[in-house]
Design an enzyme around this catalytic site. Sequence first.
Site: not given
Length: 396
Positions: A242, A383, A9, A92, A181
């Site tokens: 955010r 993940e 990742n 990823r 996601h």
Amino acid sequence: MSALVLVLNAGSSSLKYQLLDADSGTVSASGVVERIGEPDAKAVARHTVSGEATTRDVDAPDHHAAMRVVLDAFATDGPPLRPQDLYAVGHRVVHGGDLFRSPAIVDDAVIDAIEDLVPLAPLHNPGNLAGIRAARAAFPTTPQVAVFDTAFHQTLPPHAFTYAVPREWRERHRVRRYGFHGTSHAYVSRRLATLLGRDVSETNVVVLHLGNGASAAAVAGGACIDTSMGLSPLEGLVMGTRPGDLDPALPSHLAREGVPIEDYDRALNAGSGLRGLTGTNDFREVERLVEAGDPDAALALDIVTYRIAKYVGSYAVALGRLDGIAFTAGIGEHSPRLRAEVLARLGMLGIRVDPDRNSGGPAERVVTSDDSAVPAWVVPTNEELEIARQTLAVLR
Ligand code: ADP
């Protein structure tokens, strides 16, 4: 042949990795190189084997150098990482646009396509690409697979992914909802169906991935039908830094007030959400502030839980029937308070939290009472395992 997969990742200044067996899920090592390419600071590498972490200051001016640091860590601290033992490298990749509905075996055309999508994910795809290039150089004969954060959401129907904006924006500038996601939503929604003892194809769930980034997904029979992040990861739920949903008039209003576009971008990516409301994006700290009677933190918690509950309510309508809700990622797995407040707002759906089941850490479990009309579960996400499994599946 083993099912050993190196999952990478790569961010703009970091390279996270995990070496695991995609069949058994056994992790043999994991780690991260941080501060790659930062002019004023040494990069830092942490390598963990059997729970034992080794941390070093290293030189990593770019991702190729960071990849060499990773290989050195395996050579020094183990386990041995020989290319001939490795089934594949799984990457990823944040944005696959509408080009990738499933994982892709990396070749030059796939790299060009990820490059072409950089305008849609300027903060993420370039780092992902740097990781792919470094891994191809380090393992030239090992298959490399790109697993996209957006792919799981490519099943959204047009009425869910189309923004009501001019045709030119939609066609020329690729403006639509993509969602992110996806790897986590795919893993958790499938896992929740298993935990509910139901066939995935006949199960409708809402997954709440609540970490520093946060998103909700409505999954019907294993296919995602709606999700809260949109063209970018800014839309939807209130996150660490955010804002989630906003009035689209905001940029032009602020532009007329003299706020430069760069400040606007920075504030929405890094200075909004929990941080904008309370000064910190660490949810544990927000909870401490609430306990201490801080009114900003109390309001922030109300805003966050209200927004999540609104999404669950609207997704229950979209799904037509709701069989389960999953809480996952840092906040979803660890915060009983967040879960209790969200579930309390969902009383009209017949949902009842069970305070005893809801207390405690991130173990997989139901947190609602037996008479709750819809069960809610904690389902820790994984993940890396999902990327490893998808990597293996596409190659086998
Ligand atoms: P990322 O999106 O960076 O992967 P994570 O899934 O790791 O984020 O989630 C990070 C968030 O989880 C942070 O806001 C952190 O404060 C929160 N968190 C972690 N542990 C706990 C805890 N025990 N209680 C409440 N919040 C927690």
